[in-house]
Write a protein that holds these residues in place. Structure first.
Motif, mmCIF file in Angstrom:
data_model
loop_
_atom_site.group_PDB
_atom_site.id
_atom_site.type_symbol
_atom_site.label_atom_id
_atom_site.label_comp_id
_atom_site.label_asym_id
_atom_site.label_seq_id
_atom_site.Cartn_x
_atom_site.Cartn_y
_atom_site.Cartn_z
ATOM 1 N N ILE C 403 -49.745 19.237 -46.385
ATOM 2 C CA ILE C 403 -49.254 18.207 -45.307
ATOM 3 C C ILE C 403 -50.341 17.398 -44.755
ATOM 4 O O ILE C 403 -50.255 16.381 -44.254
ATOM 5 C CB ILE C 403 -48.303 19.071 -44.215
ATOM 6 N N LYS C 404 -51.643 18.066 -44.340
ATOM 7 C CA LYS C 404 -52.718 17.547 -43.887
ATOM 8 C C LYS C 404 -53.195 16.292 -44.693
ATOM 9 O O LYS C 404 -53.429 15.335 -44.086
ATOM 10 C CB LYS C 404 -53.867 18.477 -43.610
ATOM 11 N N ALA C 405 -53.314 16.583 -45.903
ATOM 12 C CA ALA C 405 -53.851 15.512 -46.835
ATOM 13 C C ALA C 405 -52.753 14.642 -46.916
ATOM 14 O O ALA C 405 -53.133 13.238 -46.857
ATOM 15 C CB ALA C 405 -54.038 16.136 -48.093
ATOM 16 N N TYR C 406 -51.637 14.796 -46.915
ATOM 17 C CA TYR C 406 -50.484 13.880 -46.869
ATOM 18 C C TYR C 406 -50.633 12.995 -45.614
ATOM 19 O O TYR C 406 -50.335 11.769 -45.733
ATOM 20 C CB TYR C 406 -48.962 14.468 -47.106
ATOM 21 N N THR C 407 -50.757 13.631 -44.462
ATOM 22 C CA THR C 407 -50.937 12.894 -43.329
ATOM 23 C C THR C 407 -51.926 11.857 -43.369
ATOM 24 O O THR C 407 -52.005 10.664 -42.987
ATOM 25 C CB THR C 407 -51.045 13.707 -41.967
ATOM 26 N N LYS C 408 -53.336 12.322 -43.834
ATOM 27 C CA LYS C 408 -54.285 11.569 -44.012
ATOM 28 C C LYS C 408 -53.999 10.286 -44.750
ATOM 29 O O LYS C 408 -54.311 9.126 -44.135
ATOM 30 C CB LYS C 408 -55.692 12.118 -44.395
ATOM 31 N N ALA C 409 -53.367 10.406 -45.921
ATOM 32 C CA ALA C 409 -52.998 9.339 -46.823
ATOM 33 C C ALA C 409 -52.085 8.478 -46.168
ATOM 34 O O ALA C 409 -52.128 7.263 -46.118
ATOM 35 C CB ALA C 409 -52.519 9.849 -48.038
ATOM 36 N N ALA C 410 -51.023 8.884 -45.496
ATOM 37 C CA ALA C 410 -49.997 8.148 -44.780
ATOM 38 C C ALA C 410 -50.849 7.083 -43.793
ATOM 39 O O ALA C 410 -50.014 6.113 -43.326
ATOM 40 C CB ALA C 410 -49.038 9.021 -44.318
ATOM 41 N N GLU C 411 -51.855 7.554 -43.115
ATOM 42 C CA GLU C 411 -52.544 6.548 -42.173
ATOM 43 C C GLU C 411 -53.376 5.613 -42.735
ATOM 44 O O GLU C 411 -53.866 4.640 -42.329
ATOM 45 C CB GLU C 411 -53.367 7.411 -41.555
ATOM 46 N N ARG C 412 -53.224 5.705 -44.491
ATOM 47 C CA ARG C 412 -54.219 4.458 -44.864
ATOM 48 C C ARG C 412 -53.122 4.139 -46.049
ATOM 49 O O ARG C 412 -53.172 4.645 -47.269
ATOM 50 C CB ARG C 412 -55.529 5.177 -45.601
ATOM 51 N N PRO C 413 -52.565 3.082 -45.710
ATOM 52 C CA PRO C 413 -51.305 2.745 -46.865
ATOM 53 C C PRO C 413 -52.011 2.391 -48.075
ATOM 54 O O PRO C 413 -51.189 2.775 -48.922
ATOM 55 C CB PRO C 413 -50.930 1.249 -46.170
ATOM 56 N N ALA C 414 -53.148 1.969 -48.434
ATOM 57 C CA ALA C 414 -53.778 1.687 -49.589
ATOM 58 C C ALA C 414 -53.638 2.856 -50.456
ATOM 59 O O ALA C 414 -53.428 2.952 -51.688
ATOM 60 C CB ALA C 414 -54.796 1.013 -49.788
ATOM 61 N N ILE C 415 -54.204 3.952 -49.761
ATOM 62 C CA ILE C 415 -54.427 5.445 -50.344
ATOM 63 C C ILE C 415 -53.072 5.992 -50.772
ATOM 64 O O ILE C 415 -52.829 6.368 -51.651
ATOM 65 C CB ILE C 415 -55.501 6.086 -49.478
ATOM 66 N N PHE C 416 -52.170 5.592 -49.758
ATOM 67 C CA PHE C 416 -50.927 6.238 -49.777
ATOM 68 C C PHE C 416 -50.206 5.623 -51.191
ATOM 69 O O PHE C 416 -49.551 6.486 -51.905
ATOM 70 C CB PHE C 416 -50.219 5.932 -48.640
ATOM 71 N N ARG C 417 -50.180 4.497 -51.282
ATOM 72 C CA ARG C 417 -49.581 3.873 -52.589
ATOM 73 C C ARG C 417 -50.298 4.199 -53.773
ATOM 74 O O ARG C 417 -49.747 4.432 -54.838
ATOM 75 C CB ARG C 417 -49.579 2.132 -52.374
#
Lengths: 237, 211, 464
Positions: C403-417
């Motif tokens: 969840i921590k990693a997911y949250t970090k990614a969710a704050e950076r849309p490019a990484i999330f995608r």
């Protein structure tokens, strides 16, 4: 009228075509649709896991993304419920902004009926027998109950009565992975009571993943389709 | 430290910063739950719906005559302390009901203190005898129509005022009160409804219209 | 016979589903009936008004609990009853033991009481050489089988008619095809003798009225009235949260609780017990003892949010409507109180460590909160305890890291995608088995099918 579509993390990856159909539907209804590129996840998975700090961070990300949208429309009752019901509590530093976002946020069918005042989309579902699964959060958090059903009916579909239509499918996000056996039994209760239909539809991709995943395991032939796609078919263009 | 003081201390600590919630007041404002304005009709409807039976007579003498006839079908009978006089009213002493202990009785007769229309409940007190109200499989209960109260609260008030008037020490209530709102029943075996599990499986309220 | 604690919830629930499918069938059918009856009973009244009122009365009583407990004690003593206080289950058992010794008690009849299950009364009395008999028909059945209750109101709802026929055949030699009426008659006869012989009657208490010192008990069988009327000694075990201020309040609560529990306007028998037999009474117990039990309740009361769960009237409505509970009944929860209410009071009463994973035994569907007669915000409290579990580090390290990693990614849309694109290219049905979280998912279901192109990709390319 302008509205921003929040595809949601699950919609983007697993129900991409339904999200595209949501865009088509909204455009057909005369809405100028925008898809802000900084959208990611509403934070519900973290929130439901008891991880408020992480949920708050994702909530702020979402709040910043949709700050300027007139309306935010989601092809999901669950994520819309997260924003409408829980954001104000999560972001008490920015209570007014959170409340403002909550008030502008709608699940797709809710938006079509309540905001756009649409009753009839077309007649593309004539002769179809459809079972409608009430997503718990659409039903209980948003009060979305008759909206999708009346839209389906007005497109010519027969929405059949289903004993367990308001019961939870057992998805519940992480719940389905934490307690997969009970979760699967909950889906079975839905599937065991399912009447003969052409397809099952719902506002939420999560529920559909759960039901279709379990249905597939039981080799059921019935289809599970997202409401956005079914309604777009209902337009009948 | 005694358990009493340690529990009360913990309660007080827990409540130290808790906002006190006000009592919302009487339950009466949006009650009584009455189908009709007539308490007797309401009582009858509710009692019968719960599986009880109701018969009604103009006078005590008629009621007693009917009950004596009803009880004649049973081999052994018990009679509550307060019901005895009512049951044998107008009967010659040699025609009095022959009584047995409630534990051996096939049927029993009692006198209700009163009844509650809202819930269809007979109010039973220990002055009549609790065993007589519970042990016989068939239970016949005299009830004065004038003492059918609209709601439970009214029934409670009447109990306080009449059974032990002026007894403030014990809140004015008898040692124990039983509300009987139908026959003994259970659905614990395979979810099938069964009557007469422990208490009376058949209960008949005999209403006397004029006291 | 007794519970082994909540920690085996997942294993036990899976075992129940796999090995005993009849439990799921019986529980589903029984709770369907409860639900239909309650829904009908709520529809006959202005249930919203009733429930607001009940919520406020209970909250009022709980936020003035010390005063009302003292008032109830004073009043009970004036009524001639004896009052005892028990900090813990151990204290309650010791008090019980003293009463049993003082009165030379050898046989006891018990009226259904969840608190007595919580305290482990039966085992203790049997160790003391007292013959204890459960008299509620459902409790009697499970006592004969040797298992704990599966439901607050219907302890044997997980047992089918066939189970009961087999049980009675083994114990009493009744024909295997005896119907419910015949089986109940057999039980009535066996239990009647025990009622008449018992020295002691043990009950719980649905409500304790401070104003009058009244222990109020709702039932349908008459076994509570018999247990509290026939034996020479009556002990009522009452949780300290059962307080209501006034007798008049009970007139509302008995009706609302009956409607919520079984859909009746009122239970067919309702007892108001003030104290022992008095002059002028024909019969009744010579002594009435009321044991006021804490056993974790003040601990729950001290929680700033979860104290509201103490409003519970134990109607079982949240169990009946809960799609999680309905799959297995109560046994896998591993504790006296199961279902949604069990999951929110266990962490407060036992400690969150002991209660895991019950706060997670819910899909948060929210069906319970619409049915609760005292409006306990159950889903909110489940989340509250999940937060506490995370704070105390009681959840898995993988989930936490994920969840921590997911949250970090969710704050950076490019990484999330980019991460989403990667995930989409893993063949989930085969590859999912190697991934944490997903591996449990695909055990029971086919893997989710990713879209060929993500929506964001489609949007970029243009949607026709």
């Amino acid at each position: 009228m302008k509205a921003a579509l929040f595809a949601t993390c699950l919609g983007d990856q697993f129900y991409a075509d339904a999200c595209a159909d949501a865009v088509r539907l909204l455009r057909y209804a005369g809405v100028d649709v925008d898809v802000p590129q900084s959208q990611t996840c509403c934070g519900q998975p973290a929130y439901n896991a008891g991880r408020k700090p992480e949920a708050i961070r994702m909530a702020y990300q979402t709040l910043d993304t949709f700050d300027s949208a007139d309306y935010v429309v989601l092809p999901s009752g669950s994520c819309a419920g997260m924003i409408r019901c829980f954001y104000p509590d999560l972001m008490n530093n920015e209570l007014e902004r959170a409340q403002d976002l909550a008030a502008r946020t709608y699940e797709l069918s809710h938006f079509l009926v309540e905001v756009l005042g649409i009753r009839d989309l077309g007649s593309g579902l004539k002769g179809k027998r459809i079972a409608y699964h009430h997503s718990c959060h659409a039903l209980r958090e948003l009060g979305v109950c008759d909206h999708p059903i009346s839209l389906l009916k007005n497109c010519g579909a027969e929405v059949v009565s289903w004993e367990a239509d308001e019961e939870c499918c057992g998805f519940g996000g992480l719940f389905s992975a934490k307690l997969p056996e009970v979760s699967a039994a909950m889906a079975d209760r839905k599937l065991d009571t399912l009447p003969g239909v052409d397809f099952v539809t719902s506002t939420d991709g999560g529920c559909l993943l759960q039901l279709s995943g379990r249905g597939d395991r039981h080799r059921l032939s019935v289809q599970f389709r997202h409401l956005a796609s079914v309604l777009w078919e209902g337009v009948g263009l | 430290m005694t358990a009493r003081s340690s529990i009360l201390d913990r309660v007080r600590i827990a409540l130290a910063n808790r906002e006190v919630v006000a009592h919302p007041g009487s339950f009466e404002g949006w009650r009584p739950f009455m189908h009709s304005g007539n308490p007797t009709e309401q009582f009858t409807e509710m009692f019968e719906k719960a599986g009880g039976e109701v018969v009604s007579f103009k006078t005590q003498a008629e009621a007693s005559l009917w009950v004596r006839g009803f009880l004649a079908d049973f081999d052994s009978l018990s009679v509550g302390e307060l019901a005895r006089g009512r049951l044998n009213e107008d009967a010659e002493p040699d025609k009095w009901i022959e009584e047995t202990d409630p534990s051996a009785a096939e049927a029993g007769a009692s006198l209700a203190f009163g009844a509650v229309a809202e819930t269809g409940s007979l109010i039973m007190t220990p002055q009549d005898g609790r065993r007589a109200q519970l042990l016989p499989p068939v239970h016949v209960v005299f009830l004065d129509q004038a003492k059918i109260y609209k709601g439970l609260s009214e029934g409670f008030v009447a109990l306080k005022n009449e059974v032990l008037p002026g007894d403030n020490e014990s809140g004015g209530l008898p040692s124990a009160v039983g509300l009987h709102s139908g026959p003994s029943k259970s659905a614990d075996i395979g979810q099938v409804l069964v009557k007469g599990v422990h208490g009376p499986g058949r209960v008949v309220a005999v209403i006397i219209e004029s006291a | 016979m007794s519970f082994s604690g909540p920690k085996h919830y997942r294993v036990e629930s899976a075992k129940s589903l796999k090995d005993r499918p009849s439990v799921r069938a019986s529980v589903t059918s029984a709770t369907d009936t409860f639900n239909a009856n309650r829904s009908d009973a709520y529809s006959q009244i202005d249930s919203d008004l009733w429930r607001d009122w009940a919520r406020d009365v209970k909250s009022h009583a709980l936020t003035n609990l010390d005063q009302y407990l003292e008032q109830a004690e004073t009043q009970l003593l004036a009524n001639g009853a004896k009052v005892h206080w028990a900090d813990t289950a151990h204290d309650a058992l010791r008090l019980l033991e003293e009463i049993v010794r003082d009165h030379g008690i050898s046989t006891a009849v018990k009226a259904k009481s969840m608190l007595s299950e919580e305290l482990g009364i039966n085992e203790h009395l049997e160790d003391l050489g007292v013959h204890v008999r459960e008299t509620d028909l459902g409790e009697y059945i499970i006592q004969l089988i040797g298992e704990p209750p599966s439901h607050i109101v219907g302890p044997a709802i997980h047992r089918s008619l066939e189970d009961c026929q087999r049980l009675f055949h083994e114990k009493f030699g009744t024909p295997l095809d005896d119907g419910p009426d015949a089986l109940a008659a057999t039980a009535r006869e066996a239990l009647r003798e025990e009622f008449l012989a018992a020295d002691l009657g043990i009950s719980g208490g649905n409500f304790l009225v401070a104003e009058t010192g009244t222990v109020a008990l709702i039932e349908n069988e008459g076994n509570i009235r018999l247990s509290t009327s026939l034996p020479r000694v009556h002990i009522a075990l009452v949780g300290i949260e059962k307080i209501v201020p006034r007798l008049e309040d009970v007139s509302g609560f008995v009706q609302l609780t009956s409607r919520a529990a079984t859909g009746q306007p009122i239970g067919n028998f309702f007892s108001l017990i003030q104290g022992p037999k008095r002059d002028g009474d024909i019969d009744g117990p010579e002594e009435v003892h009321v044991i006021l039990v804490d056993n974790g309740r003040t601990r729950l009361l001290a929680d700033d949010k979860a104290w509201e769960a103490l409003r519970c009237v134990r109607c079982g409505a949240c169990l009946n409507i809960c799609p999680v509970y309905r799959q297995t009944g109560g046994h896998p929860y591993g504790w006296t109180y199961s279902g949604p209410i069990g999951a929110i009071i266990a962490p407060g009463m036992l400690g969150i460590e002991e209660a895991m994973p019950l706060p997670y035994a819910s899909s948060l569907c929210g069906a319970c909160v619409d049915e609760c007669p005292v409006r306990i915000p159950i889903p909110e409290l489940l989340l509250h305890w999940r937060e506490k579990a995370v704070e105390k580090g009681l959840t898995s390290a993988i989930e936490s890291a994920g969840i921590k990693a997911y949250t970090k990614a969710a704050e950076r849309p490019a990484i999330f995608r980019a991460a989403g694109a990667m995930l989409r290219h893993i063949p989930l049905e085969a590859g999912g088995r190697a991934l944490p979280i997903l591996s449990d998912w695909v055990k029971e279901r086919s893997a989710p099918k990713s879209s060929k192109k993500s929506f964001m990709q489609q949007w970029k390319e243009g949607i026709e």
